[in-house]
Design a protein around this motif. Sequence first.
Motif, short mmCIF file in Angstrom:
data_model
loop_
_atom_site.label_atom_id
_atom_site.label_comp_id
_atom_site.label_asym_id
_atom_site.label_seq_id
_atom_site.Cartn_x
_atom_site.Cartn_y
_atom_site.Cartn_z
N LYS A 3 -58.24 53.14 57.49
CA LYS A 3 -58.65 51.74 57.50
C LYS A 3 -59.36 51.40 56.19
CE LYS A 3 -61.41 48.29 59.95
NZ LYS A 3 -61.84 47.67 58.71
N GLY A 4 -60.19 52.32 55.69
CA GLY A 4 -60.87 52.09 54.42
C GLY A 4 -59.88 51.96 53.27
N TYR A 5 -58.91 52.86 53.22
CA TYR A 5 -57.88 52.77 52.18
C TYR A 5 -57.10 51.46 52.28
CZ TYR A 5 -58.41 57.69 50.82
OH TYR A 5 -58.88 58.88 50.35
N ASP A 6 -56.75 51.08 53.50
CA ASP A 6 -56.01 49.83 53.71
C ASP A 6 -56.83 48.62 53.24
OD1 ASP A 6 -54.00 51.39 54.80
OD2 ASP A 6 -54.48 50.87 56.89
N ASP A 7 -58.13 48.62 53.54
CA ASP A 7 -59.01 47.53 53.11
C ASP A 7 -59.04 47.44 51.58
OD1 ASP A 7 -59.62 46.80 55.69
OD2 ASP A 7 -61.60 47.75 55.71
N GLU A 38 -56.74 48.43 49.45
CA GLU A 38 -55.44 47.93 48.97
C GLU A 38 -55.29 46.43 49.18
OE1 GLU A 38 -52.24 50.23 50.59
OE2 GLU A 38 -52.75 51.98 49.38
N ARG A 39 -55.92 45.89 50.23
CA ARG A 39 -55.86 44.45 50.49
C ARG A 39 -56.92 43.69 49.69
NH1 ARG A 39 -55.06 46.27 55.86
NH2 ARG A 39 -57.26 45.91 56.32
N GLY A 40 -57.74 44.41 48.93
CA GLY A 40 -58.79 43.77 48.15
C GLY A 40 -60.02 43.42 48.96
#
Length: 102
Positions: free
Chosen positions: A76-80, A82-84
Amino acid sequence: MANTTTLNLRVNPIVKRQAEEILSELGIPMSTAINMYLSQINLTGGIPFSVELPKVPDEINAELMTNLELHDKIQKGYDDVERGKVSNASEAFKLLKEKHSI
């Protein structure tokens, strides 16, 4: 003036600098602050504050998570990122402390 003695000690330079900045704002020389600390040890018969490990809230304590739960939080941290969806670290820690009364 009372007799004095010299105390030589090694400290982390960053911690020392930060403490000097705060003491300077308070108008207290480092030697006076150290003397106050030593006086408090004598008055209380020990270290004049609680010495303990910080309490980590269960929902963010990796030691209490399964590998899958930990992996999901990291993802979830990585995804956040990547979404800025990022925050200033100081603000993030401030909010964390407020949310969990740390």
